[in-house]
Scaffold this motif. Structure first.
Motif, mmCIF file in Angstrom:
data_model
loop_
_atom_site.group_PDB
_atom_site.id
_atom_site.type_symbol
_atom_site.label_atom_id
_atom_site.label_comp_id
_atom_site.label_asym_id
_atom_site.label_seq_id
_atom_site.Cartn_x
_atom_site.Cartn_y
_atom_site.Cartn_z
ATOM 1 N N SER A 262 0.856 -1.132 0.028
ATOM 2 C CA SER A 262 -0.231 0.116 0.028
ATOM 3 C C SER A 262 0.922 1.443 -0.025
ATOM 4 C CB SER A 262 -0.989 0.034 1.097
ATOM 5 O OG SER A 262 -1.772 1.336 1.362
ATOM 6 N N GLU A 266 1.095 4.140 -3.007
ATOM 7 C CA GLU A 266 1.029 5.424 -2.774
ATOM 8 C C GLU A 266 2.007 6.391 -3.026
ATOM 9 O OE1 GLU A 266 -0.124 5.820 1.321
ATOM 10 O OE2 GLU A 266 -1.917 4.826 1.071
ATOM 11 N N ALA A 269 2.189 6.736 -6.961
ATOM 12 C CA ALA A 269 1.063 7.541 -7.754
ATOM 13 C C ALA A 269 1.734 8.950 -7.402
ATOM 14 C CB ALA A 269 -0.078 7.423 -6.897
ATOM 15 N N ARG A 270 2.297 9.248 -6.246
ATOM 16 C CA ARG A 270 2.875 10.553 -5.926
ATOM 17 C C ARG A 270 3.711 11.107 -6.935
ATOM 18 N NH1 ARG A 270 2.317 9.326 -0.527
ATOM 19 N NH2 ARG A 270 4.619 9.107 -0.588
ATOM 20 N N GLU A 275 -3.143 7.427 -11.058
ATOM 21 C CA GLU A 275 -3.818 6.529 -10.235
ATOM 22 C C GLU A 275 -3.172 5.361 -10.553
ATOM 23 O OE1 GLU A 275 -6.383 6.918 -8.483
ATOM 24 O OE2 GLU A 275 -6.721 9.170 -9.131
ATOM 25 N N SER A 277 -2.930 1.209 -8.766
ATOM 26 C CA SER A 277 -3.320 -0.002 -7.804
ATOM 27 C C SER A 277 -2.435 -1.247 -7.952
ATOM 28 C CB SER A 277 -4.731 -0.335 -8.299
ATOM 29 O OG SER A 277 -5.425 0.507 -8.152
ATOM 30 N N GLY A 288 -4.062 0.692 -3.299
ATOM 31 C CA GLY A 288 -3.777 1.928 -4.399
ATOM 32 C C GLY A 288 -4.762 2.668 -4.424
ATOM 33 N N THR A 289 -4.550 3.703 -5.434
ATOM 34 C CA THR A 289 -5.677 4.872 -5.631
ATOM 35 C C THR A 289 -6.245 4.748 -7.013
ATOM 36 O OG1 THR A 289 -3.960 6.037 -6.813
ATOM 37 C CG2 THR A 289 -3.961 6.159 -4.512
#
Length: 619
Positions: A262, A266, A269-270, A275, A277, A288-289
């Protein structure tokens, strides 16, 4: 001749307007013939000088205009336009010379009426143009004869389409290099004067210098643009490398801090501004996002699964071209084993550095998964022993409660067993997939399958369906059998019930799907716990036939079953068995010898029919 007459004659000679020889002779009446001829010659020379002055003025004006043109193609067209005005011919065109291939290409024209001239290629050694290049001097013809030059079908077609007859070509030479050939052509037959040839040559010489300068400027601009592009690309790649290095440092810190997938997702993603996952080895979303739309009923969409399968071969980025799908995926691999996948949403085009960053993040995801698996192996061993003792019925209950308390498990209340068997995957994978559904479940390998003990807060059928959806993936599905809610102390008997049912169901054609023990209660009466009496009944009725088939490789059991199903008809039994009726009769005689003469009585056939049916189900 009087003085006024001489003055009028002088003004006529030097006048800047057309004057014919007859007009001069009339004005020079009274002078001798030699003087008249001298006056006419002077007037002609003066006319030629004035014409040359006008041509030179026009030439210099054209040169000044051309000097201001910096782009090559517009300059070529300007050269042709001004030459067309200077020469006054029907057609004017310019062919650019390629020294590497010894070919010429028509780049600009004025006065052409057909499309043949545009982009015309003149092969090496063909036509008047090649002769100009070879001799590096003006060449012309009063009457263009195709047979006088090496021919080419396209060149011939262009000349014929324009009906060119008289053609003059002069080379464009700069720094001892032939840059091209400038042509002036007419559709009528005539000769080119020395002045015309000299004028076009002078224009071509000046034009060649301007063209060479424009080429150099264009090359310099191109080089400068490439350098700027390369510099911008280098800066971009440097920034991307710096961002990638910072991301790798952050990943290292996360792993050392014991963070899981997780935190990795994240962070990625940043870094990407997208997005992201993560999926586990069963391609179920674990963090994920990213968009939930990538999964349907807890299953990854088929197009994405196909991309993950493609990525398995290389562990590299595989793109997807659809707005409602991720931009791409990377499989998280450990050797040839799939441990999960990273899914990245859409955005600007990813460069190589960003794709490699995603691939390395997928490797970290695999490493974290392997680390978690190692811990899970140890946990599974302990948990397996605990679950095994709970369902064995032999362990001390007080000791079990103490062990449960140490693990934070409350055994009070009702629990129900869920047994998973017959799936085309390794049991440890099934164990981890079930354990991932709820950390409160007690999951362990049991018998030939995997057992989960679940606190009773959900309908048995709904729970079985949910487990089946969770486990269904690319592998062939198997059985999920859910029992009834019972206190934990009664769990051994209920576990025996679901495991026995999982063994029986394939015998009646149920090899996959989610079922409950209650839905198949009649079979549990026969084959569940305490089914020894039914097994003994089968043995008593059929053992002689079973033993004979085993020893003689015959089919007495199958023959008797078919005979009874066909209502004791030899003919129909033979048709069903695809044998001759005499063969059925012979087998029935053997059955009578093994079972006794009373086997044909209705009561005995009833018991034999039941035994045969149970025997088939048991198998």
């Amino acid at each position: 001749m009087s003085t006024p007459d001489l003055r009028a004659l002088a003004e006529l000679v030097i006048a800047d307007r057309p004057v014919s020889d007859d007009q001069l002779r009339d004005a020079a009446a009274g002078l001798d013939d030699d003087t008249t001829r001298t006056l006419i010659a002077a007037r002609g020379r003066l006319d030629r000088l004035r014409s040359r002055d006008r041509e030179l003025s026009a030439l210099m004006s054209s040169i000044r205009e051309l000097v201001g043109v910096r782009d090559v193609q517009p300059l070529l067209q300007k050269l042709v336009d001004r030459a067309h005005e200077l020469m006054g011919t029907d057609v004017t065109y310019l062919s650019e010379y390629d020294a590497e291939t010894d070919e010429l290409f028509v780049r600009a024209n004025r006065g052409a009426v057909s499309a043949n001239m545009r982009g015309l290629r003149v092969p090496a050694g063909v036509g008047l143009a090649s002769k100009v290049v070879q001799t590096r001097s003006p060449q012309w013809t009063d009457e263009y004869d195709e047979g006088a030059f090496p021919r080419d079908s396209e060149v011939t077609a262009a000349v014929q389409a324009e009906h060119m007859r008289s053609i003059l070509g002069v080379p464009l030479i700069s720094s001892d290099r032939v840059l091209g050939v400038l042509f002036a052509a007419d559709r009528s037959t005539h000769g080119f004067s020395t002045d015309q040839i000299a004028l076009l040559t002078a224009f071509a010489n000046h034009g060649a210098v301007i063209l060479q300068t424009a080429r150099l400027l264009e090359a310099e601009r191109t080089a400068a643009a490439k350098a700027a592009t390369a510099s911008a690309e280098a800066e971009r790649r440097a920034a991307a490398m710096e961002a990638s290095a910072a991301f790798h440092e952050e990943l290292t810190r996360l792993v050392l801090a014991g963070e899981g997938s997780s935190a990795i997702v994240e962070s990625l993603a940043r870094a990407l501004g997208r997005e992201v996952s993560a999926a586990d080895r069963d391609l179920v979303r674990v963090a994920g996002t990213g968009l939930d739309a990538w999964w349907v009923d807890d299953q990854l969409r088929p197009e994405i699964v196909a991309a993950v399968e493609e990525s398995r071969n290389t562990a590299h980025w595989v793109g997807l071209d659809s707005p409602d799908l991720p931009d791409g995926v990377v499989a998280a691999m450990a050797g040839s084993t799939l441990l999960g996948a990273l899914l990245v949403g859409g955005g600007d085009e990813l460069d190589d550095v960003q794709r490699r960053t995603i691939e390395r993040a997928a490797q970290i995801h695999a490493l974290v998964t392997m680390q978690r698996d190692a811990m899970a192996d140890a946990e599974e061993r302990v948990r397996g022993e605990f679950v095994g003792d709970l369902v064995s019925g032999r362990a001390d209950w007080t000791a079990l409660q103490q062990r449960a308390k140490q693990r934070g498990v409350v055994l009070d209340g009702d629990w129900l067993p869920v047994y998973v068997d017959g799936w085309d995957r390794q049991r440890w994978r099934l164990t981890r997939s079930l354990a991932a559904m709820d950390p409160q479940w007690l999951v362990a390998q049991h018998g030939t399958g995997v057992l989960a003990l679940v606190r009773s807060d959900e309908d048995a059928q709904e729970l079985a369906d949910r487990v089946a959806r969770r486990l269904t993936g690319t592998e062939s599905p198997g059985l999920v059998v859910a029992g009834d809610p019972v206190p934990m102390r009664e769990m051994p008997a209920e576990v025996d019930t679901v495991t026995s049912l999982a063994e029986v169901l394939p015998g009646i054609g149920v090899t996959k799907g989610a079922v409950t023990a209650r839905a198949y209660a009649p079979y549990l009466v026969l084959f569940g716990g305490g089914a020894q009496r039914a097994s003994g009944f089968i043995t008593d009725q059929l053992q002689p036939l079973i033993a004979w088939d085993s020893t003689h490789a015959s089919a007495l059991v199958a023959t008797l079953a078919t005979y009874l199903e066909q209502h004791a008809s030899v003919t129909r039994a033979a048709e069903a068995l695809f044998v001759h009726p005499n063969t059925v009769k012979q087998r029935l005689e053997r059955i009578g010898t093994l079972l006794g003469d009373d086997w044909r009585t209705p009561e005995r056939q009833f018991r034999l029919g039941i035994a045969l049916r149970l025997h088939q189900l048991k198998r």
